[in-house]
Every structure is written in C-alpha cells, then in structure tokens.
Design an enzyme around this catalytic site. Sequence first.
Site, PDB file in Angstrom:
ATOM      1  N   HIS A  79       0.729  -1.362   0.054  1.00  0.00           N
ATOM      2  CA  HIS A  79      -0.048   0.120   0.048  1.00  0.00           C
ATOM      3  C   HIS A  79       0.652   1.071  -0.061  1.00  0.00           C
ATOM      4  CE1 HIS A  79      -2.592  -3.237   1.132  1.00  0.00           C
ATOM      5  NE2 HIS A  79      -2.095  -3.253   2.505  1.00  0.00           N
ATOM      6  N   ASP A  86       8.430  -0.133  -8.758  1.00  0.00           N
ATOM      7  CA  ASP A  86       9.236   0.128  -9.852  1.00  0.00           C
ATOM      8  C   ASP A  86      10.236  -0.941 -10.068  1.00  0.00           C
ATOM      9  OD1 ASP A  86       8.008   2.576 -10.266  1.00  0.00           O
ATOM     10  OD2 ASP A  86       9.580   3.887  -9.417  1.00  0.00           O
ATOM     11  N   GLU A  97       0.337 -10.864  -7.088  1.00  0.00           N
ATOM     12  CA  GLU A  97       0.253 -10.154  -5.778  1.00  0.00           C
ATOM     13  C   GLU A  97      -0.909 -11.310  -4.958  1.00  0.00           C
ATOM     14  OE1 GLU A  97      -1.238  -6.111  -5.655  1.00  0.00           O
ATOM     15  OE2 GLU A  97      -2.091  -6.527  -3.899  1.00  0.00           O
ATOM     16  N   HIS A  99      -2.527 -12.046  -0.806  1.00  0.00           N
ATOM     17  CA  HIS A  99      -2.747 -11.670   0.410  1.00  0.00           C
ATOM     18  C   HIS A  99      -3.314 -12.567   1.331  1.00  0.00           C
ATOM     19  CE1 HIS A  99      -1.484  -7.485  -0.215  1.00  0.00           C
ATOM     20  NE2 HIS A  99      -2.156  -7.704  -1.206  1.00  0.00           N
ATOM     21  N   LEU A 100      -2.995 -12.813   2.678  1.00  0.00           N
ATOM     22  CA  LEU A 100      -4.013 -13.938   3.414  1.00  0.00           C
ATOM     23  C   LEU A 100      -5.148 -13.428   3.574  1.00  0.00           C
ATOM     24  CD1 LEU A 100      -0.699 -13.810   5.344  1.00  0.00           C
ATOM     25  CD2 LEU A 100      -1.926 -16.113   5.320  1.00  0.00           C
ATOM     26  N   SER A 101      -5.330 -12.072   4.201  1.00  0.00           N
ATOM     27  CA  SER A 101      -6.387 -11.393   4.298  1.00  0.00           C
ATOM     28  C   SER A 101      -7.130 -10.842   3.156  1.00  0.00           C
ATOM     29  CB  SER A 101      -6.490 -10.417   5.509  1.00  0.00           C
ATOM     30  OG  SER A 101      -5.382  -9.398   4.941  1.00  0.00           O
ATOM     31  N   ARG A 110      -5.892  -0.039   3.076  1.00  0.00           N
ATOM     32  CA  ARG A 110      -5.346  -1.258   2.275  1.00  0.00           C
ATOM     33  C   ARG A 110      -5.939  -1.546   1.110  1.00  0.00           C
ATOM     34  NH1 ARG A 110      -2.555  -3.664   6.889  1.00  0.00           N
ATOM     35  NH2 ARG A 110      -3.652  -2.988   9.055  1.00  0.00           N
TER      36      ARG A 110
HETATM   37  C1  DQA Z   1      -1.420  -8.522   4.258  1.00  0.00           C
HETATM   38  C2  DQA Z   1      -2.270  -7.350   3.996  1.00  0.00           C
HETATM   39  C3  DQA Z   1      -1.475  -5.980   4.408  1.00  0.00           C
HETATM   40  O1  DQA Z   1      -2.451  -5.215   4.465  1.00  0.00           O
HETATM   41  C4  DQA Z   1      -0.900  -5.938   5.705  1.00  0.00           C
HETATM   42  O2  DQA Z   1      -0.014  -4.938   5.850  1.00  0.00           O
HETATM   43  C5  DQA Z   1       0.189  -7.407   5.904  1.00  0.00           C
HETATM   44  C6  DQA Z   1      -0.393  -8.515   5.503  1.00  0.00           C
HETATM   45  C7  DQA Z   1      -1.812 -10.036   3.983  1.00  0.00           C
HETATM   46  O3  DQA Z   1      -1.341 -10.971   3.539  1.00  0.00           O
HETATM   47  O4  DQA Z   1      -3.150 -10.184   4.214  1.00  0.00           O
HETATM   48  O5  DQA Z   1       1.001  -7.317   6.567  1.00  0.00           O
HETATM   49  O6  DQA Z   1      -0.309  -8.611   3.160  1.00  0.00           O
END
Ligand code: DQA
Length: 147
Positions: A79, A86, A97, A99-101, A110
């Site tokens: 974020h 870059d 990309e 993310h877990l959440s 976010r």
């Molecule tokens: C994250 C989501 C991000 O916003 C957060 O800063 C993380 C973990 C995730 O895997 O859900 O550190 O990348």
Amino acid sequence: MRLLLLNGPNLNLLGQREPGLYGHHTLKEIERELCARATEAGVQLDCFQSNFEGALVERVHQAMGEVNGILVNAGAFTHTSIALRDALLGVAIPYVELHLSNTHAREAFRHQSFLADRAVGVVSGFGAFSYDLAFDGLLNHLRRTAA
Ligand code: DQA
C-alpha cells in the site's frame, strides 16, 4: 522453470501475529509446503522474506534473468511502496500479488495497491491457501504464455 516467493514486513511473525486475521501457519510452514508442491510440479522455488524495503527491491533485481515469475505478498509495502512497484516493472518479470486477508474488506488504506494494476493477477482472502492459489495461477499463466 524457476519462481521466487517474496514476503514483506511482519510476515516473519505469521503464526503469532493476529491469528484471527492471518491464521496459525508460520511462514516456514507455508514456504515448506509450497516448495514441496513446486518440486512435484517440476519447478524450483526460491523464498525470501524481509522487513526492509530496500532488501526486497534488491532481491527483485537479483531475480532478473534468473527467475520466470514472482509470487509477492508485500505486506504493508503493498500500500506504500512505489520503489517495489518500480523494481518489479523494471525487471519485467511477471508477478502475482497475494494476501492472506481480504484487504478490500479491511481499512480503506489497504484498498490501494501499488502492485495490483500490473500484476498477472491478485489473490486475497484465503489465508495460507492464497499462496497455493497464487502459485497455481502464476504457473498456469507462465505455461500458457510460453506455449
Ligand atoms: C497482508 C495485508 C496487508 O495489508 C498487511 O499490511 C500485511 C499482510 C496479508 O497478507 O493479508 O502485512 O499482506
């Protein structure tokens, strides 16, 4: 085929860090399981985690000419980091990309990603399984585009 798994800040704390949000798997467990899947698929997987933006940028540079694709959970740098964006665009290596959440179900800050618009795809919200989904998606993309 060689892939790189990049994890950014605080992901070394997985397992202990806000388990209600990020689950109980440690990063070592996630890396071990993904390496096993990669071996089965005939892929070499390198793993790197850092809490430092510059170290992540330099690891991306190192990947140039060596790696076919990158899986990246940049944590909070997702974020904030134009430098990481870059670097990824500079080496011109396709990346996913992850993310877990589900970052879109969380705080407004976010919802923005500096990486998403140039990614092959984005996986978000499936806990540790996001790593598997991102791996399958990237591999499928690379095999399809190489054919
Ligand atoms: C994250 C989501 C991000 O916003 C957060 O800063 C993380 C973990 C995730 O895997 O859900 O550190 O990348």
